[in-house]
Write an enzyme that holds these catalytic residues in place. Structure first.
Site, PDB file in Angstrom:
ATOM      1  N   ARG A 112       0.823  -1.235   0.000  1.00 28.14           N
ATOM      2  CA  ARG A 112       0.000   0.000   0.000  1.00 28.14           C
ATOM      3  C   ARG A 112       0.845   1.268   0.000  1.00 28.14           C
ATOM      4  NH1 ARG A 112      -2.874  -3.138   3.688  1.00 28.14           N
ATOM      5  NH2 ARG A 112      -4.731  -4.055   2.729  1.00 28.14           N
ATOM      6  N   LYS A 134       3.083  12.187  -9.895  1.00 38.14           N
ATOM      7  CA  LYS A 134       2.184  11.452 -10.799  1.00 38.14           C
ATOM      8  C   LYS A 134       2.920  10.185 -11.231  1.00 38.14           C
ATOM      9  CE  LYS A 134      -0.683  15.006 -12.936  1.00 38.14           C
ATOM     10  NZ  LYS A 134      -1.013  15.687 -14.199  1.00 38.14           N
ATOM     11  N   GLU A 176       9.892  21.266 -22.670  1.00 37.86           N
ATOM     12  CA  GLU A 176       9.204  21.386 -21.367  1.00 37.86           C
ATOM     13  C   GLU A 176       9.794  22.553 -20.568  1.00 37.86           C
ATOM     14  OE1 GLU A 176       6.523  19.630 -20.602  1.00 37.86           O
ATOM     15  OE2 GLU A 176       6.625  17.924 -21.988  1.00 37.86           O
ATOM     16  N   LYS A 218       7.556  24.066 -10.784  1.00 37.65           N
ATOM     17  CA  LYS A 218       6.666  22.909 -10.646  1.00 37.65           C
ATOM     18  C   LYS A 218       6.347  22.658  -9.180  1.00 37.65           C
ATOM     19  CE  LYS A 218       5.306  18.408 -12.079  1.00 37.65           C
ATOM     20  NZ  LYS A 218       5.357  17.335 -13.038  1.00 37.65           N
ATOM     21  N   GLU A 228      -4.294  18.073  -8.926  1.00 40.40           N
ATOM     22  CA  GLU A 228      -4.813  18.691 -10.156  1.00 40.40           C
ATOM     23  C   GLU A 228      -6.309  18.963 -10.112  1.00 40.40           C
ATOM     24  OE1 GLU A 228      -2.743  17.452 -13.738  1.00 40.40           O
ATOM     25  OE2 GLU A 228      -4.488  17.973 -14.926  1.00 40.40           O
ATOM     26  N   ARG A 232      -2.775  23.064 -11.383  1.00 41.83           N
ATOM     27  CA  ARG A 232      -1.768  22.119 -11.902  1.00 41.83           C
ATOM     28  C   ARG A 232      -1.996  21.848 -13.392  1.00 41.83           C
ATOM     29  NH1 ARG A 232       0.971  16.795  -9.054  1.00 41.83           N
ATOM     30  NH2 ARG A 232       2.192  16.213 -10.876  1.00 41.83           N
ATOM     31  N   ASN A 236      -0.138  21.693 -18.452  1.00 43.72           N
ATOM     32  CA  ASN A 236      -0.462  21.004 -19.705  1.00 43.72           C
ATOM     33  C   ASN A 236      -0.460  21.947 -20.904  1.00 43.72           C
ATOM     34  OD1 ASN A 236      -0.803  18.489 -18.447  1.00 43.72           O
ATOM     35  ND2 ASN A 236      -2.856  19.084 -17.789  1.00 43.72           N
ATOM     36  N   HIS A 239      -0.280  20.695 -24.470  1.00 44.51           N
ATOM     37  CA  HIS A 239      -0.461  19.245 -24.452  1.00 44.51           C
ATOM     38  C   HIS A 239      -1.718  18.771 -25.180  1.00 44.51           C
ATOM     39  CE1 HIS A 239       2.887  19.383 -21.742  1.00 44.51           C
ATOM     40  NE2 HIS A 239       2.864  18.076 -21.539  1.00 44.51           N
ATOM     41  N   HIS A 243      -1.097  16.190 -27.906  1.00 41.35           N
ATOM     42  CA  HIS A 243      -1.597  14.810 -27.907  1.00 41.35           C
ATOM     43  C   HIS A 243      -2.305  14.500 -29.226  1.00 41.35           C
ATOM     44  CE1 HIS A 243      -1.612  14.722 -23.239  1.00 41.35           C
ATOM     45  NE2 HIS A 243      -0.477  14.270 -23.733  1.00 41.35           N
ATOM     46  N   HIS A 256       7.238  13.188 -27.481  1.00 43.59           N
ATOM     47  CA  HIS A 256       6.233  13.962 -26.758  1.00 43.59           C
ATOM     48  C   HIS A 256       6.623  15.445 -26.672  1.00 43.59           C
ATOM     49  CE1 HIS A 256       3.292  14.960 -23.723  1.00 43.59           C
ATOM     50  NE2 HIS A 256       4.263  15.365 -22.925  1.00 43.59           N
TER      51      HIS A 256
END
Ligand code: NAD
Ligand code: GLY
Length: 351
Positions: A112, A134, A176, A218, A228, A232, A236, A239, A243, A256
């Site tokens: 856990r 993340k 980035e 960040k 988020e 947050r 993106n 993005h 994407h 990416h």
């Protein structure tokens, strides 16, 4: 000069150590460790990590985004369980974003949740994926569909490790970096523009400063909105367009970061059409990205297909496209009411 900063999350706070040779400070405090890495990075950097942790076990995975799966995470979990690793054992993620995401995910579910240290080896991982907690793996129904928020206990960004990074991967990380400047830090943008030559030559002092400033940005956003719920999502920027471009051009064609570079210019162009950013600002962003060897125009994608792909993005809420735009350059905003006609105009101009 090496630098350290802290991600401030109460009892889940942790340091980020940045600089050439930062790996020399690696200390597992006599805990049992499993180093998770891949078959590209292991021959390059595993011996250095094993010098510091001679008793650590190693889980060497095949390299590639296509292995960022539940099956691969299962391999790590099997090794932990079969080896009798305990709750107080430690996972060391040695690699780029793919390794960090899978190893972090395994750490989030074993017993856990056990501790893990991120040792990012790509620029993208140093400025983005290793910070913020993340973790996750892909599913055939979506990228990063299965995952958890699980913060590392430490991040060690040793800039010496970037020496072997292939040029395209390095440039993708710079996209980035530019993203942080475009979304919230015009001073950083000025500074990057004045350091293009050093960035291109991977100057270690300049990179230490770059990684520090991006991680600081960040860390602030993550401290304010870890899960988020709001700001947050500003991370993106570029993005949603990116994407769509990645999907339309086939995964693996563009990296990416390359797709994000194009996506940022498209977001800037749309912002300009909405009267939020100036044409000079769009040109400024495009010119910095080009100077860093990044693409800035999308491959030909029919606008209707582009919009359909954007609507599949996970940031679509109640069927409305939520886009991160610039209002103006240096200040990102989330907008859920962009007129479709203006978006189409922008896509027509880019096609
Ligand atoms: P990557 O991990 O696939 O690394 C890119 C390539 O470079 C790989 O082939 C890798 O083996 C190789 N490599 C890594 N370090 C090297 C080095 N020092 N020398 C030589 N080769 C090296 O890609 P990435 O761009 O680091 O990460 C992309 C992944 O990160 C994606 O899966 C993305 O979803 C994820 N991501 C996660 C977050 C997050 O917040 N968790 C944020 C952004 C991206
Ligand atoms: N890469 C986006 C985030 O960490 O939220």
């Amino acid at each position: 000069m090496n630098r350290t900063l802290h991600v401030d999350l109460g009892e889940r706070s942790y340091p980020i150590h940045i600089g050439a040779g930062a790996l020399n400070g690696l200390d597992a405090q006599n805990r049992r460790c499993l180093i998770v890495t891949n078959d590209t990075i292991a021959p390059l950097y595993l011996p250095r990590v094993l010098e510091a942790l001679p008793d650590a076990a190693v889980c060497e995975l095949p390299d590639g985004e296509s292995f960022k799966t539940l099956d691969t995470a299962g391999r790590i979990l099997d090794q932990l369980a079969d080896g009798g690793f305990h709750r107080d054992s430690l996972i060391i993620a040695l690699g780029g974003g793919v390794i960090g995401d899978i190893a972090g995910f395994a750490a989030s579910v074993y017993h856990r949740g056990i501790d893990f240290i991120q040792i990012p080896t790509t620029l993208l991982a140093m400025v983005d994926s290793s910070v913020g907690g993340k973790t996750g793996v892909n599913h055939q129904a979506g990228k990063n569909l299965i995952g958890a928020f699980h913060q590392p206990v430490q991040v060690i960004a040793d800039l010496d490790l970037l020496a072997t990074l292939p040029p395209r991967e390095y440039a993708a990380g710079l996209a980035e970096v530019v993203k942080y400047a475009a979304l919230g830090d015009l001073q950083l943008l000025d500074w990057l523009e004045s350091r293009v030559a050093e960035l291109r030559s991977r100057d270690t002092d300049v990179l230490t400063e770059v990684v520090y400033r991006c991680c600081l940005a960040k860390a602030k956003i993550v401290a304010a909105d870890e899960r988020e719920q709001g700001q947050r999502a500003l991370l993106n920027l570029g993005h949603t367009f990116g994407h769509a471009i990645e999907t339309a051009s086939g995964y693996g064609t563009l990296l990416h970061g390359e797709a994000v570079a194009i996506g940022m210019v498209m977001a800037a162009d749309l912002s300009c059409r909405l009267g939020w950013a100036s044409a000079e600002e769009v040109a400024r962003l495009r010119s910095l990205l080009s100077a860093l060897s990044l693409p800035t125009s999308p491959p030909p994608i029919p606008p209707d297909e582009f919009i359909a792909l954007m609507q599949r993005d996970k940031k679509v809420l109640n069927n409305r496209l939520r886009l991160v735009l610039l209002r103006p350059l240096g200040h990102a905003v989330i907008s859920a009411d962009v007129p479709l006609d203006t978006l189409r105009e922008s896509l027509d101009a880019a096609a």
